[in-house]
Write a protein that holds these residues in place. Structure first.
Motif, PDB file in Angstrom:
ATOM      1  N   PHE A  23       1.069  -1.269  -0.057  1.00  0.00           N
ATOM      2  CA  PHE A  23       0.163  -0.238  -0.357  1.00  0.00           C
ATOM      3  C   PHE A  23       0.996   1.629  -0.031  1.00  0.00           C
ATOM      4  CE2 PHE A  23      -2.502  -3.477   1.563  1.00  0.00           C
ATOM      5  CZ  PHE A  23      -3.333  -3.440   1.844  1.00  0.00           C
ATOM      6  N   ASP A  24       0.554   2.436  -0.457  1.00  0.00           N
ATOM      7  CA  ASP A  24       1.607   3.262  -0.789  1.00  0.00           C
ATOM      8  C   ASP A  24       0.308   4.277   0.097  1.00  0.00           C
ATOM      9  OD1 ASP A  24       3.609   2.638  -1.976  1.00  0.00           O
ATOM     10  OD2 ASP A  24       2.408   3.035  -4.467  1.00  0.00           O
ATOM     11  N   HIS A  37      -4.875   9.022   2.190  1.00  0.00           N
ATOM     12  CA  HIS A  37      -5.154   8.844   1.348  1.00  0.00           C
ATOM     13  C   HIS A  37      -4.312   7.088   1.040  1.00  0.00           C
ATOM     14  CE1 HIS A  37      -7.533  12.517   0.371  1.00  0.00           C
ATOM     15  NE2 HIS A  37      -6.134  13.272   0.036  1.00  0.00           N
ATOM     16  N   VAL A  38      -5.220   5.944   0.736  1.00  0.00           N
ATOM     17  CA  VAL A  38      -4.111   5.263   1.010  1.00  0.00           C
ATOM     18  C   VAL A  38      -4.761   4.298  -0.698  1.00  0.00           C
ATOM     19  CG1 VAL A  38      -3.940   2.284   1.487  1.00  0.00           C
ATOM     20  CG2 VAL A  38      -4.663   5.359   2.993  1.00  0.00           C
ATOM     21  N   HIS A  39      -3.674   3.679  -1.792  1.00  0.00           N
ATOM     22  CA  HIS A  39      -3.404   3.751  -2.450  1.00  0.00           C
ATOM     23  C   HIS A  39      -3.125   1.436  -2.167  1.00  0.00           C
ATOM     24  CE1 HIS A  39      -3.255   2.846  -7.122  1.00  0.00           C
ATOM     25  NE2 HIS A  39      -2.388   1.729  -6.570  1.00  0.00           N
ATOM     26  N   TYR A  40      -3.974   0.507  -3.060  1.00  0.00           N
ATOM     27  CA  TYR A  40      -3.851  -0.562  -2.548  1.00  0.00           C
ATOM     28  C   TYR A  40      -2.749  -0.815  -4.554  1.00  0.00           C
ATOM     29  CZ  TYR A  40      -3.659  -5.287  -3.108  1.00  0.00           C
ATOM     30  OH  TYR A  40      -3.461  -6.863  -3.773  1.00  0.00           O
ATOM     31  N   HIS A  41      -1.722  -1.706  -3.782  1.00  0.00           N
ATOM     32  CA  HIS A  41      -0.711  -2.183  -5.693  1.00  0.00           C
ATOM     33  C   HIS A  41      -1.843  -3.502  -5.693  1.00  0.00           C
ATOM     34  CE1 HIS A  41       3.119  -0.121  -5.187  1.00  0.00           C
ATOM     35  NE2 HIS A  41       2.678   0.612  -4.219  1.00  0.00           N
ATOM     36  N   SER A  42      -2.501  -3.328  -6.437  1.00  0.00           N
ATOM     37  CA  SER A  42      -3.659  -3.993  -7.009  1.00  0.00           C
ATOM     38  C   SER A  42      -2.956  -5.054  -8.369  1.00  0.00           C
ATOM     39  CB  SER A  42      -4.513  -4.085  -7.509  1.00  0.00           C
ATOM     40  OG  SER A  42      -4.533  -3.546  -9.175  1.00  0.00           O
ATOM     41  N   ASN A  50     -13.494  -5.032  -0.947  1.00  0.00           N
ATOM     42  CA  ASN A  50     -12.869  -3.850  -0.003  1.00  0.00           C
ATOM     43  C   ASN A  50     -11.908  -2.911  -0.540  1.00  0.00           C
ATOM     44  OD1 ASN A  50     -14.579  -4.848   2.003  1.00  0.00           O
ATOM     45  ND2 ASN A  50     -14.844  -2.599   2.636  1.00  0.00           N
ATOM     46  N   LEU A  51     -11.019  -3.973  -2.193  1.00  0.00           N
ATOM     47  CA  LEU A  51      -9.597  -3.158  -2.324  1.00  0.00           C
ATOM     48  C   LEU A  51      -9.842  -3.861  -3.962  1.00  0.00           C
ATOM     49  CD1 LEU A  51      -7.462  -5.715  -0.368  1.00  0.00           C
ATOM     50  CD2 LEU A  51      -7.761  -3.204   0.084  1.00  0.00           C
ATOM     51  N   TYR A  52      -9.797  -1.988  -4.965  1.00  0.00           N
ATOM     52  CA  TYR A  52     -10.593  -2.084  -6.111  1.00  0.00           C
ATOM     53  C   TYR A  52      -9.092  -2.566  -6.895  1.00  0.00           C
ATOM     54  CZ  TYR A  52     -14.990  -0.686  -5.422  1.00  0.00           C
ATOM     55  OH  TYR A  52     -16.787  -0.489  -4.620  1.00  0.00           O
ATOM     56  N   ASN A  53      -9.349  -3.519  -8.393  1.00  0.00           N
ATOM     57  CA  ASN A  53      -8.234  -3.628  -8.849  1.00  0.00           C
ATOM     58  C   ASN A  53      -7.602  -2.179  -9.429  1.00  0.00           C
ATOM     59  OD1 ASN A  53      -9.961  -2.875 -11.087  1.00  0.00           O
ATOM     60  ND2 ASN A  53     -10.432  -4.648 -11.658  1.00  0.00           N
ATOM     61  N   CYS A  54      -8.022  -1.035  -9.151  1.00  0.00           N
ATOM     62  CA  CYS A  54      -7.832   0.503  -9.788  1.00  0.00           C
ATOM     63  C   CYS A  54      -6.685   1.270  -8.202  1.00  0.00           C
ATOM     64  CB  CYS A  54      -8.818   1.797 -10.293  1.00  0.00           C
ATOM     65  SG  CYS A  54      -9.450   1.719  -8.443  1.00  0.00           S
ATOM     66  N   GLY A  55      -6.512   0.125  -7.543  1.00  0.00           N
ATOM     67  CA  GLY A  55      -6.185   0.806  -5.972  1.00  0.00           C
ATOM     68  C   GLY A  55      -6.636   1.320  -4.482  1.00  0.00           C
ATOM     69  N   LYS A  56      -7.992   1.333  -5.246  1.00  0.00           N
ATOM     70  CA  LYS A  56      -8.860   2.155  -4.101  1.00  0.00           C
ATOM     71  C   LYS A  56      -9.386   0.918  -2.946  1.00  0.00           C
ATOM     72  CE  LYS A  56     -13.675   4.273  -2.919  1.00  0.00           C
ATOM     73  NZ  LYS A  56     -14.747   4.901  -3.877  1.00  0.00           N
ATOM     74  N   VAL A  57      -9.148   1.444  -2.023  1.00  0.00           N
ATOM     75  CA  VAL A  57      -9.027   0.721  -0.681  1.00  0.00           C
ATOM     76  C   VAL A  57     -10.707   1.438   0.097  1.00  0.00           C
ATOM     77  CG1 VAL A  57      -8.526   0.210   1.840  1.00  0.00           C
ATOM     78  CG2 VAL A  57      -6.863   0.874  -0.239  1.00  0.00           C
ATOM     79  N   CYS A  58     -11.722   0.956   0.069  1.00  0.00           N
ATOM     80  CA  CYS A  58     -12.392   1.089   0.912  1.00  0.00           C
ATOM     81  C   CYS A  58     -13.109   0.819   2.392  1.00  0.00           C
ATOM     82  CB  CYS A  58     -14.330   0.319   0.040  1.00  0.00           C
ATOM     83  SG  CYS A  58     -14.493   0.881  -1.399  1.00  0.00           S
TER      84      CYS A  58
END
Length: 231
Positions: A23-24, A37-42, A50-58
Motif C-alpha cells: 500500500f502507498d 489517502h491509501v492506494h493498494y498495489h493490485s 474492499n480492494l479495487y483493481n484500480c487501487g482504491k481502498v474502501c
C-alpha cells in the motif's frame, strides 16, 4: 513525511496467508485532521470487495466507505497504525465474501456457503499477486520480497498440496487444520483444477526469480516434493 509505503503479510487461517500486500500512503497537508489517502498495489486483481483493481481502498476509517461516526476518522484519535491494523483485520480476513455490501448477515446460511467458493477464488488471486510481486517487487522492498518468499515458499507450496488433497482454503495454520466450515469440507473440483494449473506458474516463477539463491523450495512437475528448502 508526506509519503509512506507499507506491506501487510496475509494472516494464517485466511485465504491471504503468506501473501504480500503493498500500500502507498499519502499524507495531505491537513493530516491528521483528515485521514491519509491509501492506494493498494493490485496488479490488476480485485482480491477483496474492499480492494479495487484500480487501487482504491474502501474503509470507513479512511472515509471511503459508509459507517457510523465512531468508525470513521476521528482527528486526534485515529492513527496510521489503526488504518493498517483495520486493513489486515477487517479486509484481509478469513471470510472476504461477507465484506460485500448486504452479505454480512448471511454467515452460516445456505447463501453463506458461497464464502467457500469466494475463498477459493481469493486464494488463486492471492497466488497471482505473489507472482506479480516476485516479478515486479515494489521499489525499496526488493530484499524484503526475496527474504519473505525464501522463508515462506515451502509453506505456500505445502498449503497448495493440502488444498489439492481436499483441505478447505484458509483452514491451515502452523501445526494443523483449524476453523473448518460445516458442510462440504473439501475444495471444489474446479478450484483443484485451477490450482493444479497455477502451481506450475508459481513454481516456475520461484525458479526463475530465485536465480542466484543457493536453495529454493519447489514442487516438481510430477507432484513430488524435494528436500531443497530455503533456510
Amino acid at each position: 513525511m508526506d509519503l509512506l509505503r507499507a506491506v501487510i503479510i496475509g494472516a494464517e487461517g485466511t485465504p491471504y496467508h503468506d501473501g504480500l500486500f503493498f500500500f502507498d500512503v499519502f499524507f495531505p497537508s491537513s493530516y491528521p485532521n483528515v485521514p491519509p489517502h491509501v492506494h493498494y498495489h493490485s496488479g490488476g486483481l480485485r482480491i477483496n470487495p474492499n480492494l479495487y483493481n484500480c487501487g482504491k481502498v474502501c474503509l470507513s476509517l479512511l472515509n471511503t466507505w459508509s459507517g457510523s461516526q465512531k468508525e470513521k476518522w476521528i482527528p486526534g484519535v485515529s492513527t496510521m497504525l489503526q488504518v493498517l491494523v483495520s486493513i489486515q483485520g477487517l479486509i484481509l480476513n478469513a471470510k472476504p465474501y461477507f465484506n460485500e455490501p448486504g452479505y454480512a448477515n448471511l454467515s452460516g446460511s445456505i447463501s453463506g456457503k458461497r464464502n467457500l467458493w469466494s475463498n477459493e477464488r481469493t486464494f488463486i488471486y492471492s497466488l497471482q499477486t505473489m507472482v506479480y510481486n516476485m516479478r515486479r517487487p515494489p521499489k525499496y522492498f526488493e530484499d524484503f520480497v526475496v527474504g519473505h518468499f525464501c522463508k515462506h515458499g515451502r509453506d505456500i507450496l505445502v498449503s497448495c498440496k493440502a488444498y489439492l488433497d481436499g483441505a478447505q482454503v484458509g483452514c491451515l495454520a502452523k501445526g494443523g487444520v483449524q476453523d473448518v466450515d460445516e458442510g462440504d469440507k473439501s475444495c471444489s473440483q474446479q478450484f483443484k483444477n485451477n490450482l493444479a494449473k497455477f502451481i506450475t506458474i508459481l513454481v516456475n516463477t520461484f525458479l526463475d526469480w530465485s536465480q542466484g539463491l543457493s536453495r529454493i523450495p519447489f514442487f516438481s512437475s510430477k507432484g513430488n516434493w524435494t528436500s531443497n528448502y530455503c533456510s
